[in-house]
Design a protein around this motif. Structure first.
Motif, PDB file in Angstrom:
ATOM      1  N   ILE A 116       0.834  -1.206   0.000  1.00 31.02           N
ATOM      2  CA  ILE A 116       0.000   0.000   0.000  1.00 31.02           C
ATOM      3  C   ILE A 116       0.866   1.253   0.000  1.00 31.02           C
ATOM      4  CG2 ILE A 116      -1.576   1.350   1.445  1.00 31.02           C
ATOM      5  CD1 ILE A 116      -2.831  -1.420   2.204  1.00 31.02           C
ATOM      6  N   VAL A 117       1.842   1.315   0.891  1.00 29.25           N
ATOM      7  CA  VAL A 117       2.703   2.500   0.969  1.00 29.25           C
ATOM      8  C   VAL A 117       3.466   2.687  -0.338  1.00 29.25           C
ATOM      9  CG1 VAL A 117       4.749   3.456   2.105  1.00 29.25           C
ATOM     10  CG2 VAL A 117       2.876   2.539   3.480  1.00 29.25           C
ATOM     11  N   ASP A 118       4.022   1.628  -0.877  1.00 32.80           N
ATOM     12  CA  ASP A 118       4.769   1.742  -2.131  1.00 32.80           C
ATOM     13  C   ASP A 118       3.871   2.196  -3.279  1.00 32.80           C
ATOM     14  OD1 ASP A 118       7.072   1.002  -0.813  1.00 32.80           O
ATOM     15  OD2 ASP A 118       6.990  -1.096  -1.474  1.00 32.80           O
ATOM     16  N   GLY A 119       2.645   1.694  -3.308  1.00 33.48           N
ATOM     17  CA  GLY A 119       1.702   2.123  -4.341  1.00 33.48           C
ATOM     18  C   GLY A 119       1.356   3.594  -4.219  1.00 33.48           C
ATOM     19  N   LEU A 120       1.136   4.051  -2.988  1.00 29.40           N
ATOM     20  CA  LEU A 120       0.852   5.464  -2.772  1.00 29.40           C
ATOM     21  C   LEU A 120       2.040   6.331  -3.185  1.00 29.40           C
ATOM     22  CD1 LEU A 120      -0.894   5.266   0.722  1.00 29.40           C
ATOM     23  CD2 LEU A 120      -1.994   5.805  -1.460  1.00 29.40           C
ATOM     24  N   MET A 121       3.232   5.867  -2.874  1.00 26.06           N
ATOM     25  CA  MET A 121       4.433   6.633  -3.225  1.00 26.06           C
ATOM     26  C   MET A 121       4.622   6.726  -4.739  1.00 26.06           C
ATOM     27  SD  MET A 121       7.199   5.558  -0.361  1.00 26.06           S
ATOM     28  CE  MET A 121       7.327   6.591   1.091  1.00 26.06           C
TER      29      MET A 121
END
Length: 182
Positions: free
Chosen positions: A62-67
């Protein structure tokens, strides 16, 4: 796990990621897979540890996708404070009692779950230069809780201020200079 319905604008400056409480204490959360206590053994046994592994992997995705969606933004991921004492009226008391955890044992288990989540979130931030971990343990006083699981308005104000101070420290801003992130 977590979801959102709106894509991020690519020109965002800052994103606060709030995740994990349901994965810890929800109906099918990690607490539901904790084994009954066995003398000398950690309650976070195999099934719970597998769920923590899945939580860590999903949180990273999730964090990597948001980034990727907001390539110029800074990100903060907050942990959780320890829950107030788990007394019989606490929303988690019956779930924990059904697994053999009552009183001090229930409080110890909830602290271990919170600590494990915070460790996962902190490790995620270490691996990502644009992600700041905000540790909320010790932020709230007993009167700052609405219902023993969620903070009151005053509690959320304390959480907001703690997050703001951590962001300011990371960015070098001061609260007087800070504008609400876009």
């Amino acid at each position: 796990m977590l979801f959102r319905e709106v894509p991020l604008p690519s020109d965002l400056e800052f994103v606060l990621v709030s995740a994990g409480l349901c994965e810890l204490f929800g109906e099918n959360g990690i607490v539901a897979s904790v084994a009954p206590p066995v003398a000398g053994e950690s309650p976070l046994q195999e099934a719970a540890n597998r769920k923590f592994g899945a939580l860590a992997a999903n949180l990273a995705i999730i964090v990597d996708g948001l980034m990727l969606e907001a390539p110029n933004a800074q990100f903060a991921l907050h942990g959780y404070d320890y829950l107030p004492s788990i007394v019989p009226s606490h929303p988690l008391a019956s779930e924990l009692a059904a697994r053999g955890y009552q009183g001090a044992g229930a409080n110890d288990l909830s602290r271990r779950l919170i600590d494990e989540f915070n460790d996962i979130a902190a490790a995620l931030a270490v691996e990502r230069s644009r992600l700041t971990f905000v540790d909320l343990r010790g932020t709230l006083d007993p009167e700052d809780w609405y219902d023993q699981l969620f903070p009151s308005n005053a509690g959320f104000k304390k959480i907001t201020e703690t997050i703001r101070k951590r962001i300011d420290k990371r960015t070098g801003a001061t609260s007087d200079q800070s504008q609400p992130p876009r």
